[in-house]
Design a protein around this motif. Structure first.
Motif, short mmCIF file in Angstrom:
data_model
loop_
_atom_site.label_atom_id
_atom_site.label_comp_id
_atom_site.label_asym_id
_atom_site.label_seq_id
_atom_site.Cartn_x
_atom_site.Cartn_y
_atom_site.Cartn_z
N ILE A 107 0.81 -1.22 0.00
CA ILE A 107 0.00 0.00 0.00
C ILE A 107 0.84 1.27 0.00
O ILE A 107 0.31 2.37 -0.12
CB ILE A 107 -0.96 0.04 1.21
CG1 ILE A 107 -0.18 0.09 2.53
CG2 ILE A 107 -1.90 -1.16 1.18
CD1 ILE A 107 -1.09 0.30 3.75
N LEU A 108 2.17 1.15 0.13
CA LEU A 108 3.03 2.33 0.15
C LEU A 108 3.27 2.82 -1.27
O LEU A 108 3.64 2.04 -2.14
CB LEU A 108 4.36 1.98 0.82
CG LEU A 108 5.27 3.15 1.21
CD1 LEU A 108 4.63 3.98 2.31
CD2 LEU A 108 6.63 2.62 1.67
N PRO A 109 3.04 4.11 -1.55
CA PRO A 109 3.26 4.63 -2.91
C PRO A 109 4.68 4.39 -3.39
O PRO A 109 5.63 4.43 -2.61
CB PRO A 109 2.98 6.14 -2.75
CG PRO A 109 2.06 6.23 -1.58
CD PRO A 109 2.49 5.13 -0.64
N LEU A 150 8.45 5.93 -2.20
CA LEU A 150 8.50 6.44 -0.83
C LEU A 150 9.33 5.57 0.10
O LEU A 150 9.79 6.04 1.14
CB LEU A 150 7.08 6.56 -0.24
CG LEU A 150 6.36 7.89 -0.44
CD1 LEU A 150 5.04 7.88 0.29
CD2 LEU A 150 7.22 9.05 0.06
N ASN A 188 -4.57 4.90 5.11
CA ASN A 188 -3.58 5.94 5.36
C ASN A 188 -4.28 7.26 5.56
O ASN A 188 -5.43 7.44 5.15
CB ASN A 188 -2.57 6.02 4.21
CG ASN A 188 -3.13 6.70 2.98
OD1 ASN A 188 -3.19 7.93 2.91
ND2 ASN A 188 -3.55 5.91 1.99
N GLU A 199 -3.92 11.01 4.54
CA GLU A 199 -3.30 12.04 3.70
C GLU A 199 -1.95 11.60 3.13
O GLU A 199 -1.06 12.41 2.92
CB GLU A 199 -3.15 13.36 4.46
CG GLU A 199 -4.48 13.96 4.88
CD GLU A 199 -4.32 15.30 5.60
OE1 GLU A 199 -3.16 15.64 5.96
OE2 GLU A 199 -5.32 16.00 5.77
N ASN A 200 -1.79 10.29 2.91
CA ASN A 200 -0.53 9.76 2.40
C ASN A 200 0.66 10.19 3.26
O ASN A 200 1.77 10.39 2.75
CB ASN A 200 -0.29 10.19 0.94
CG ASN A 200 -0.89 9.20 -0.04
OD1 ASN A 200 -0.99 8.00 0.23
ND2 ASN A 200 -1.33 9.71 -1.19
N LYS A 201 0.41 10.30 4.55
CA LYS A 201 1.46 10.67 5.49
C LYS A 201 1.59 9.69 6.64
O LYS A 201 2.65 9.56 7.24
CB LYS A 201 1.22 12.08 6.05
CG LYS A 201 1.32 13.17 5.00
CD LYS A 201 1.03 14.53 5.62
CE LYS A 201 1.14 15.63 4.56
NZ LYS A 201 0.80 16.96 5.13
N TRP A 206 0.48 5.60 7.64
CA TRP A 206 -0.08 4.34 7.18
C TRP A 206 -0.30 3.44 8.39
O TRP A 206 0.57 3.33 9.27
CB TRP A 206 0.86 3.67 6.19
CG TRP A 206 0.92 4.38 4.88
CD1 TRP A 206 0.23 4.10 3.74
CD2 TRP A 206 1.72 5.54 4.57
NE1 TRP A 206 0.54 4.98 2.74
CE2 TRP A 206 1.44 5.88 3.22
CE3 TRP A 206 2.62 6.32 5.30
CZ2 TRP A 206 2.05 6.97 2.60
CZ3 TRP A 206 3.22 7.40 4.68
CH2 TRP A 206 2.94 7.72 3.35
N CYS A 245 5.23 6.66 9.20
CA CYS A 245 4.86 8.08 9.15
C CYS A 245 5.83 8.81 8.24
O CYS A 245 7.01 8.48 8.18
CB CYS A 245 4.91 8.72 10.53
SG CYS A 245 3.69 8.10 11.69
N ARG A 246 5.31 9.80 7.57
CA ARG A 246 6.16 10.66 6.74
C ARG A 246 6.11 12.07 7.29
O ARG A 246 5.03 12.62 7.56
CB ARG A 246 5.69 10.65 5.28
CG ARG A 246 6.58 11.46 4.36
CD ARG A 246 6.21 11.28 2.91
NE ARG A 246 4.83 11.65 2.62
CZ ARG A 246 4.37 11.95 1.42
NH1 ARG A 246 5.20 11.91 0.37
NH2 ARG A 246 3.11 12.26 1.23
#
Length: 562
Positions: free
Chosen positions: A318-320, A323, A367, A369-371, A373, A399-400
């Motif tokens: 699921i991770l873009p 990244l 996730n 906001e894609n920040k 997961w 986390c990003r």
């Protein structure tokens, strides 16, 4: 009779000649014999006519993977404090030889086996190739103090059969009476004498892990070559081709028990020095210290192996794309939160107490906001008695920046995972503890170092010890045993809190921003692997910290909370 003008001219000529002689006399003789005074090794450097290339290797985390303060043991402020020379009478982490001697299993065990596993193997091989090259001068150069570290470093390199032509450590006073304000100043003067002595050398290569020193060396060699071209150098020689190789940075740590013991020993030594009648004036105002333990959170703790499985099998799909290697991405996957503090006795008794093992199954992923997961989980069997900080029991996977694990509480829509693909894993109820070194006042009570004692460390949030929205026990009429936002046993699903709802309220939700510590430098030292922000060089003074950890004495890997 001589005119007054001719007398003045003669005097000026004599003054000029005397000045030139004085300048010449002050210049050290650039000979191999003079150069050997820089080295603590037993070898006599080779003749000038033999050398065409100079190879220089830094020690800490370039050649040897020196251990750093472990961020899984200490809070951020303590990591900075331990590496600050001015705080300890014995110099702290990088100036106390006992910390280096404790590497691995200690000197008695590691020396016979050559500290196997603690060397940067790529650089080690380069040193061996340099030793075989007949026209190369091979140098080990480190900012470690000559008085304290000479013998241990010589024993370490000898255990690996490394035969350097020169071993340079920073002396209290240089061969010509020099005093050095920093490691950089020492290394520059050392290399100047090497290059001026070996005037027939055509090139120099320097291996260094610290970006700051890489730039320093490059600028220094450029200035030196300019001096050779303009005849402003002390001797006349051709410019030297220079290459400064930035060595990839990694992280290594002592065994946790050994590290805590060494820090306690360092504190005890510091206290003895404070009581010494011969204490230098600049140390007379130093504080005493004590080690304090703080529980960051209570949770269903996930093992190292299962952390890796969760990241690879659940987060991976699921991770873009792109990244996974981002420096802003931090893997967690370390716990299912019970309480962002020590859990009460009533809660622990209800769910089986410390050490209880429980199996879980991943039922969904999402996730924010894609920040952030996360994986939604449920116990096996589903009717097991549990207690969760969140309405939906979950594992924060990654986390990003600038997001934090607490933001996972905003997730509302979960994507179900088919039962046949649902990963199962086992947890154990336990506490995430962190130690701090705190100043003690005249009454012996601890004063928190560099932060408000009422505020929790930022590490609490980086580790995943977050509150869903924020009230803790005893706030807004909630009972101490069942504070608002906690969920026990048969959990339910709801929309979750809105942004900012009650955020910052309650004693546990006061966020301490700026707990960046004093010891980081955006790098670790040595070996292949991710950069390590906890390292503080021998002369750096500022920096930040993160909470990534690759575990043990390995480099690379997933930066998770082991």
């Amino acid at each position: 009779m001589r005119s007054a003008k001719s007398v003045v001219s003669e005097k000026l000529a004599r003054i000029g000649t005397a000045a030139k002689m004085s300048t010449t006399q002050r210049q050290p003789p650039y000979t191999v014999t003079a150069l050997k005074r820089w080295s603590v090794g037993t070898n006599t450097p080779p003749a000038v006519s033999q050398i065409r290339s100079i190879h220089v290797y830094d020690f800490d985390n370039t050649l040897f993977l020196s251990p750093l303060p472990n961020p899984q043991i200490w809070n951020g402020q303590t990591i900075g404090l331990l590496q600050t020379e001015e705080s300890f009478a014995n110099g702290g982490w990088w100036h106390d030889p006992n910390l280096l001697s404790a590497t691995g299993k200690g000197m008695d065990t590691e020396e016979p086996r050559g500290w196997n596993g603690w060397w940067n193997e790529n650089i080690l091989r380069l040193v061996q190739l340099s030793m075989e090259q007949k026209d190369a001068l091979t140098i080990l150069l480190t900012g470690r103090g000559e008085t304290r570290f000479s013998e241990i470093i010589k024993r370490m390199v000898a255990s690996k059969n490394l035969d350097f032509d020169m071993i340079g450590l920073k002396p209290e006073v240089g061969p010509s009476g020099q005093k050095f304000s920093s490691t950089a100043a020492f290394k520059q003067k050392f290399l100047e004498d090497v290059i001026l002595t070996y005037e027939q050398a055509e090139d120099i290569r320097v291996y260094e892990d610290r970006p700051k020193h890489v730039k320093m060396f490059r600028d220094y060699f450029e200035r030196m070559n300019t001096g050779f071209q303009t005849n402003e150098a002390p001797i006349s020689r051709k410019p030297i081709n220079s290459e400064v190789i930035h060595v990839a940075e990694g992280t290594t740590y002592l065994e946790p028990g050994a590290e805590v013991a060494e820090v306690q020993r360092m504190i005890n030594s510091h206290h003895l020095a404070l009581r010494s009648p011969g204490l230098k004036n600049n140390r007379s105002s130093m504080a005493g210290f004590r080690i304090k333990k703080t529980v960051l959170y209570t949770g269903y703790l996930i093992s190292k192996d299962d952390q890796i499985r969760l990241v690879q099998e659940v987060l991976g799909p699921i991770l873009p794309q792109g990244l996974a290697d981002s420096k802003d991405l931090k893997y967690t996957a370390n716990n299912i939160m019970i309480a962002p503090r020590p859990a009460s006795r009533q809660i622990l008794d209800r769910i089986g107490g410390m050490g209880r093992k429980l199996k879980w199954q991943v039922t969904g992923t999402a996730n924010f906001e894609n920040k952030v997961w996360a994986a939604r989980v449920q116990p096996i069997p589903p009717n097991s008695q549990i207690h969760s900080e969140n309405a939906v029991p979950l594992v924060v996977l990654a986390c990003r920046k600038p997001a934090r694990p607490v933001d996972a509480s905003y997730i509302q829509n979960w994507h179900p995972v088919p039962a046949e693909m649902a990963l199962t894993f086992e947890t154990e109820i336990g506490e995430k503890e962190v130690l701090s070194v705190e100043e003690t006042n005249s009454n012996g009570w601890g004063n928190s170092y560099g932060k408000n004692n009422k505020k929790r460390s930022r590490q609490q949030y980086d580790d995943g010890s977050y509150s869903q929205a924020g009230q803790y026990g005893g706030f807004d009429g909630q009972s101490q045993d069942q504070p608002q936002g906690y969920h026990s046993s048969h959990y339910h699903y709801h929309d979750g809190p809105r942004r900012g709802s009650q955020r910052g309220r309650g004693r546990g939700n006061q966020r301490s921003r700026g707990n960046t510590g004093r010891g980081g430098r955006g790098r670790g030292r040595g070996g292949a692997g991710p950069s390590n922000p906890y390292y503080k060089s021998l002369d750096d003074s500022t920096g930040g910290y993160d909470n990534s950890y690759s575990g043990g004495n390995q480099t690379g890997g997933y930066p998770m909370d082991y």
